[in-house]
Design an enzyme around this catalytic site. Structure first.
Site, PDB file in Angstrom:
ATOM      1  N   TYR A 141      -6.443  -4.075   1.679  1.00 10.36           N
ATOM      2  CA  TYR A 141      -5.098  -3.576   1.371  1.00 10.36           C
ATOM      3  C   TYR A 141      -4.715  -2.483   2.362  1.00 10.36           C
ATOM      4  CZ  TYR A 141      -1.290  -1.261  -1.085  1.00 10.36           C
ATOM      5  OH  TYR A 141      -0.087  -0.681  -1.393  1.00 10.36           O
ATOM      6  N   GLU A 201       4.069  -0.980  -8.387  1.00 11.81           N
ATOM      7  CA  GLU A 201       3.956   0.485  -8.409  1.00 11.81           C
ATOM      8  C   GLU A 201       4.321   1.023  -9.786  1.00 11.81           C
ATOM      9  OE1 GLU A 201       2.544   2.421  -6.330  1.00 11.81           O
ATOM     10  OE2 GLU A 201       2.513   1.308  -4.461  1.00 11.81           O
ATOM     11  N   TRP A 213      -4.818   2.562  -8.684  1.00 10.44           N
ATOM     12  CA  TRP A 213      -4.231   1.461  -7.908  1.00 10.44           C
ATOM     13  C   TRP A 213      -5.177   0.267  -7.834  1.00 10.44           C
ATOM     14  CZ3 TRP A 213       0.120  -0.538  -7.000  1.00 10.44           C
ATOM     15  CH2 TRP A 213       0.319  -1.455  -5.967  1.00 10.44           C
TER      16      TRP A 213
END
Length: 189
Positions: free
Chosen positions: A19, A41, A49
């Site tokens: 990522y 988000e 995350w």
């Protein structure tokens, strides 16, 4: 690639490193990808995350490839179906906000031609490049993320607080917060 210097938050987890290396901080101009990141988000609020990254493929399937036109049509039955999906974050407010945000996203597209044009106008079409030397230098919010958050909330968007919007700005490359010694920082410079 594993001996390249990365931002410390990328750690040793391959999913995080991929990522970091291929997505985070790289400018996103595609409306569907911007919609995906807006929803993810928001889903991340209050969570790590990595939790969202591990569930992203299931999210893509569950939310029809993050097609805002399809998500905008979701009804209560679809929300219940999503609430039963163990592969996503089963928070009713977050799921319902995705539907609300899809509808509002399409309103923005209709008014501005694309979400990309609307959003990137905040940074005059080019990323803000910061000189981050340590993790402590990375802000959680900025006056610009405050402004974008306020503007989106006025339009009715949900889960778009300033911290979420700053993370969104970082993820979509509106701001380059890679550490100055990170190999991606130089690629993007």
């Amino acid at each position: 690639m594993n001996n390249k210097i990365r931002c410390p938050w990328a750690g040793d987890t391959q999913l995080y490193q991929d990522y970091h290396d291929k997505e985070w901080g790289r400018p996103v101009r595609d409306d569907r990808k911007l919609f995906e990141m807006l929803i993810l988000e928001g889903a991340q609020a209050g969570l790590a995350w990595i939790t969202v990254l591990k569930k992203r493929e299931t999210y893509r399937t569950a939310f029809d490839g993050f097609d805002p036109y399809k998500v905008a049509l979701y009804n209560d039955a679809k929300v219940e179906e999503l609430m039963a999906n163990e592969g996503i974050i089963r928070n009713r407010l977050k799921i319902k906000s995705a539907v609300t945000n899809a509808r509002l996203f399409l309103d923005v597209v209709e008014k501005h031609g694309s979400f990309d044009k609307f959003l990137w106008a905040y940074v005059d079409g080019k990323p803000i490049v910061n000189r981050i030397e340590s993790m402590e230098d990375i802000p959680a919010t900025t006056p610009l993320s405050d402004r974008i958050s306020k503007d989106l909330k006025k339009l009715g968007f949900k889960f778009v607080g300033s911290t979420i919007m700053y993370a969104f700005m970082q993820a979509t490359g509106m701001v380059n917060d890679h550490m100055v010694d990170c190999f991606v920082y130089e690629e993007l410079a």
